[in-house]
Design a protein around this motif. Structure first.
Motif, PDB file in Angstrom:
ATOM      1  N   MET A   1       0.852  -1.169   0.000  1.00 47.68           N
ATOM      2  CA  MET A   1       0.000   0.000   0.000  1.00 47.68           C
ATOM      3  C   MET A   1       0.898   1.232   0.000  1.00 47.68           C
ATOM      4  O   MET A   1       1.875   1.295   0.734  1.00 47.68           O
ATOM      5  CB  MET A   1      -0.879  -0.056   1.256  1.00 47.68           C
ATOM      6  N   ASN A   2       0.560   2.198  -0.811  1.00 49.72           N
ATOM      7  CA  ASN A   2       1.333   3.432  -0.878  1.00 49.72           C
ATOM      8  C   ASN A   2       0.952   4.371   0.263  1.00 49.72           C
ATOM      9  O   ASN A   2      -0.229   4.474   0.609  1.00 49.72           O
ATOM     10  CB  ASN A   2       1.089   4.143  -2.206  1.00 49.72           C
ATOM     11  N   GLU A  90      -8.968   7.727  -4.607  1.00 47.97           N
ATOM     12  CA  GLU A  90      -8.068   7.562  -3.465  1.00 47.97           C
ATOM     13  C   GLU A  90      -8.733   7.946  -2.154  1.00 47.97           C
ATOM     14  O   GLU A  90      -8.225   7.625  -1.084  1.00 47.97           O
ATOM     15  CB  GLU A  90      -6.821   8.425  -3.662  1.00 47.97           C
ATOM     16  N   ASN A 108      -7.536  -1.177   1.718  1.00 49.45           N
ATOM     17  CA  ASN A 108      -7.087  -1.015   0.341  1.00 49.45           C
ATOM     18  C   ASN A 108      -6.515   0.376   0.075  1.00 49.45           C
ATOM     19  O   ASN A 108      -6.347   0.775  -1.069  1.00 49.45           O
ATOM     20  CB  ASN A 108      -8.241  -1.322  -0.614  1.00 49.45           C
ATOM     21  N   GLY A 109      -6.206   1.106   1.157  1.00 53.48           N
ATOM     22  CA  GLY A 109      -5.532   2.389   1.022  1.00 53.48           C
ATOM     23  C   GLY A 109      -6.409   3.549   0.589  1.00 53.48           C
ATOM     24  O   GLY A 109      -5.901   4.578   0.154  1.00 53.48           O
ATOM     25  N   CYS A 160      -1.584   4.180   9.751  1.00 57.85           N
ATOM     26  CA  CYS A 160      -1.343   3.154   8.725  1.00 57.85           C
ATOM     27  C   CYS A 160      -1.422   3.745   7.322  1.00 57.85           C
ATOM     28  O   CYS A 160      -0.580   3.445   6.473  1.00 57.85           O
ATOM     29  CB  CYS A 160      -2.342   2.011   8.874  1.00 57.85           C
ATOM     30  N   LEU A 161      -2.435   4.588   7.075  1.00 58.94           N
ATOM     31  CA  LEU A 161      -2.557   5.210   5.757  1.00 58.94           C
ATOM     32  C   LEU A 161      -1.351   6.091   5.456  1.00 58.94           C
ATOM     33  O   LEU A 161      -0.784   6.028   4.362  1.00 58.94           O
ATOM     34  CB  LEU A 161      -3.843   6.040   5.677  1.00 58.94           C
ATOM     35  N   GLY A 164       1.618   3.907   4.827  1.00 56.20           N
ATOM     36  CA  GLY A 164       1.456   2.900   3.771  1.00 56.20           C
ATOM     37  C   GLY A 164       1.501   1.485   4.300  1.00 56.20           C
ATOM     38  O   GLY A 164       2.003   0.583   3.630  1.00 56.20           O
ATOM     39  N   ASP A 166      -0.338  -1.789   5.136  1.00 56.22           N
ATOM     40  CA  ASP A 166      -1.495  -2.675   5.106  1.00 56.22           C
ATOM     41  C   ASP A 166      -1.252  -3.761   6.156  1.00 56.22           C
ATOM     42  O   ASP A 166      -0.266  -3.701   6.902  1.00 56.22           O
ATOM     43  CB  ASP A 166      -1.731  -3.255   3.712  1.00 56.22           C
TER      44      ASP A 166
END
Length: 187
Positions: A1-2, A90, A108-109, A160-161, A164, A166
């Motif tokens: 995940m970015n 996004e 899923n970001g 977490c976001l 990045g 997951d």
């Protein structure tokens, strides 16, 4: 995940309430485990409506979707988040989200931002001609028209976001501790 710190650009001013996951991606597309290509089928029932925002070239590639209350209700299909991501979304801004959809989006970001209905209405209005930005560092949605709407987010999800991470990356970040435990216990 970015990592996601800021999402900015055009926003799709959808605004519809009680959009369930079957509207986001129809059941006929749930047979695949491939994420690629699902965006082409996102909102198919809405795209059959004349003048829908999803086929308006002004919003092509928009990274933000502004939706109505109770977005993502219905079944627990992760394909809904996959379809949104594949179409380039996004972040989703709405007054509220289904818990399951919100969890799937996070995994899923996809950033989900809950704002009061009057603020969402304002963003739908502004999105017709102007850009929107979501900044996770300052926890604010801003517009090029001068609007600033602060929001709250679960600190764990936000972290977490922004990093990045997951579920797999989060687990791997504890690899040394896991290995030490395995050596200590003989596992």
């Amino acid at each position: 995940m970015n990592p996601v710190r800021k999402v900015e650009g055009r926003a799709i001013p959808f605004g519809r309430k009680n959009v369930d996951t079957d509207v986001i991606i129809g059941a006929e597309h749930l047979k695949t485990i491939a994420r690629a290509g699902l965006g082409a089928h996102a909102f198919e029932s809405v795209r059959r409506e004349p003048g829908n925002v999803f086929d308006d070239p002004a919003y092509a590639g928009a990274p933000i979707l502004v939706a109505g209350d109770n977005f993502g209700c219905g079944s627990s299909r992760e394909h809904a988040a996959w379809a949104l991501a594949d179409m380039g979304v996004e972040a989703v801004i709405a007054p509220s989200f289904s818990d399951i959809f919100s969890g799937n989006a996070f995994k899923n970001g996809i950033v989900t931002v809950a704002l009061a209905q009057p603020k969402v209405d304002r963003l739908c209005e502004v999105a017709r001609d102007h850009s929107i930005a979501i900044d996770l560092e300052v926890m604010a949605v801003t517009t090029t028209r001068g609007d600033v709407f602060h929001f709250e987010m679960d600190p764990f999800r936000r972290g977490c976001l922004m990093e990045g991470l997951d579920e797999i990356a989060l687990t791997l970040s504890s690899e040394a501790a896991i290995r030490a435990y395995e050596l200590k216990t003989g596992i």
